[in-house]
Design an enzyme around this catalytic site. Structure first.
Site, PDB file in Angstrom:
ATOM      1  CG  HIS A  88      29.331  25.773 -32.316  1.00 58.78           C
ATOM      2  ND1 HIS A  88      29.868  25.775 -33.399  1.00 58.78           N
ATOM      3  CD2 HIS A  88      27.948  25.171 -32.619  1.00 58.78           C
ATOM      4  CE1 HIS A  88      29.170  25.096 -34.488  1.00 58.78           C
ATOM      5  NE2 HIS A  88      27.933  24.907 -33.774  1.00 58.78           N
ATOM      6  CE1 TYR A  98      32.962  24.241 -36.838  1.00 58.53           C
ATOM      7  CE2 TYR A  98      34.065  23.983 -35.113  1.00 58.53           C
ATOM      8  CZ  TYR A  98      33.295  24.569 -35.594  1.00 58.53           C
ATOM      9  OH  TYR A  98      32.558  25.587 -34.744  1.00 58.53           O
ATOM     10  CD  GLU A 140      32.962  27.506 -32.353  1.00 62.23           C
ATOM     11  OE1 GLU A 140      33.846  26.480 -32.230  1.00 62.23           O
ATOM     12  OE2 GLU A 140      31.958  27.431 -33.109  1.00 62.23           O
ATOM     13  CD  GLN A 207      22.294  25.392 -25.421  1.00 64.47           C
ATOM     14  OE1 GLN A 207      21.136  25.125 -26.195  1.00 64.47           O
ATOM     15  NE2 GLN A 207      23.404  24.405 -25.525  1.00 64.47           N
ATOM     16  CB  SER A 209      17.399  33.060 -20.456  1.00 65.43           C
ATOM     17  OG  SER A 209      17.474  32.959 -22.131  1.00 65.43           O
ATOM     18  N   GLY A 271       5.560  34.429 -23.163  1.00 70.58           N
ATOM     19  CA  GLY A 271       5.709  33.211 -22.439  1.00 70.58           C
ATOM     20  C   GLY A 271       7.310  32.874 -21.601  1.00 70.58           C
ATOM     21  N   PRO A 276      15.310  36.053 -20.051  1.00 80.28           N
ATOM     22  CG  PRO A 276      15.444  36.519 -22.273  1.00 80.28           C
ATOM     23  CD  PRO A 276      15.081  35.507 -21.352  1.00 80.28           C
ATOM     24  N   GLY A 387      15.948  27.143 -28.423  1.00 85.49           N
ATOM     25  CA  GLY A 387      16.136  25.877 -29.688  1.00 85.49           C
ATOM     26  C   GLY A 387      16.722  26.366 -30.617  1.00 85.49           C
TER      27      GLY A 387
END
Length: 396
Positions: A88, A98, A140, A207, A209, A271, A276, A387
């Site tokens: 988040h 929220y 958060e 996102q 890495s 893969g 990372p 994902g």
């Protein structure tokens, strides 16, 4: 902690809610996007929405949290909450969102379950929701504070310093914040979000890495995603972003990070999950680590193996490290015992090792099972999945 009355109600209704949650979540998203279409365009991953993966992840998280509350009332599921909070924060989710989620989620629950949702049942599940939501809001807020990102303003305009073609379908981008802003601190294993504006005007976020340890910059790697739906953002980055272009990049986040101890390490990837692990190896080499390191990678072939040369170079720089590679379809001479899928039972797993896994979910499940069989403690096996995390709440 859930109140005693709500605990009994949630315990009694969890099978019904859990059994229907696969129907509840699509209706929730339909309602949410009808009322707030900008969320589909500019926040949620449209590919994961189309495939249903995001709905499955949400369902798993809610069911896991509710189950934890009734089965282990004195223990908060912090590992699950941390995973969600970091994701988040990388998206810039705010506390104001929220109540919006609560409104449409509970409307979907009432729509699916009908008269079974009495005022008492609704109140009990509302308590579950706000226990989870308020815990995430607090986590958060701390992440944003550490990042110096007031109210979730985590995005930075970054200039692309370099672009490297690792394989035919993997590109590495090296970026630095514009206008002289400092490069944010990052830990090996973390990721950044990247936001792009697509041809239809949607601002989509993904996102990636961090995949290295460059000086005064951030480095992330992107795999082209084929299929239907294709990877909108990943393919846009491949096709349209060049050196000197500007990208919107978040502060680094992610809770699966290399520990600071001195015990042995297992770095296991498949893969594009090598990214990372490459960052971790780069950090270990740069700091002159003397830890025992066993690096394992599985790929289709030599040609698809991103950072193949770096794996050999970085492990060679370390005092006590070895690399073990499996290819499903090797292109040249290759040992038969290292052809096919990775088999961790063939390795000498160091006692007391901490393991980090990254790759497709079937690979993660198989690797984790083999490591548990080899005697690695469940608490010492950490994973990153690209994902929606369909494994939340499903771990032993």
């Amino acid at each position: 902690m859930l109140s005693p009355k709500s605990t009994e109600i949630v315990r009694a209704t969890l099978p019904a809610v859990g059994g229907a949650i696969g129907e509840i979540t699509p209706r929730f998203y339909d309602r949410l996007f009808a009322a707030h279409p900008q969320l589909r365009r500019d926040l949620f991953n449209r590919g994961n929405q189309a495939s249903g993966a995001q709905q499955q992840a949400l369902a798993g998280a809610i069911a896991a949290f509710a189950t934890a509350l009734v089965e282990h009332p004195d223990v908060r599921p912090d590992a699950m909450l941390s995973r969600i909070a970091h994701k988040h924060a990388s998206l810039g989710v705010s506390r104001e969102q929220y109540p919006v989620v609560q409104e449409h989620l509970f409307a979907a629950i009432a729509e699916v379950l009908g008269e079974a949702v009495t005022p008492e049942v609704a109140a009990a599940w509302d308590e579950v929701y706000w226990l989870m939501a308020n815990a995430l809001i607090a986590l958060e807020a701390r992440l944003y504070e550490r990042a110096g990102a007031l109210h979730g303003a985590t995005w930075r305009s970054c200039r692309v310093l370099a672009r490297h073609q690792e394989t035919a379908d993997v590109v590495t981008f090296v970026v630095r914040p514009c206008e002289g802003r400092p490069v944010p601190a990052a830990r090996p294993g973390q990721y950044v979000s990247v936001q792009v504006t697509l041809d239809d005007g949607a601002r989509q976020i993904r996102q990636y890495s961090l995949s290295g340890h460059p000086e005064d910059a951030l480095q992330f790697s992107v795999k082209r995603v084929a299929g239907d739906p294709a990877g909108e953002v990943s393919n846009h980055l491949h096709d349209h972003v060049a050196v000197d272009d500007t990208l919107l990049v978040s502060h680094p986040f992610g809770d699966v990070v290399l520990d600071d101890g001195d015990g042995p390490l297992l770095l296991v990837s498949a893969g594009i999950g090598c990214t990372p692990m490459t960052a971790m190896l780069s950090h270990l080499a740069a700091t002159g680590s003397t830890r025992r390191v066993v690096a394992v990678h599985a790929d289709r072939s030599e040609a698809t193996h991103a950072f193949r040369a770096e794996l050999s170079q970085l492990t060679a720089k370390l005092a006590d490290a070895g690399a073990h590679v499996w290819y499903e379809h090797p292109e040249g001479p290759w040992p038969a015992e290292r052809t096919g899928r990775a088999d961790l039972t063939r390795l000498d797993v160091p006692a007391g090792a901490t393991a980090y896994l990254c790759g497709p979910l079937p690979f993660l499940r198989a690797a984790r099972a083999q490591l548990l069989e080899a005697g690695v403690a469940a608490a010492d096996i950490h994973y990153e999945v690209f994902g929606p995390d369909l494994w939340l709440g499903a771990e032993d």
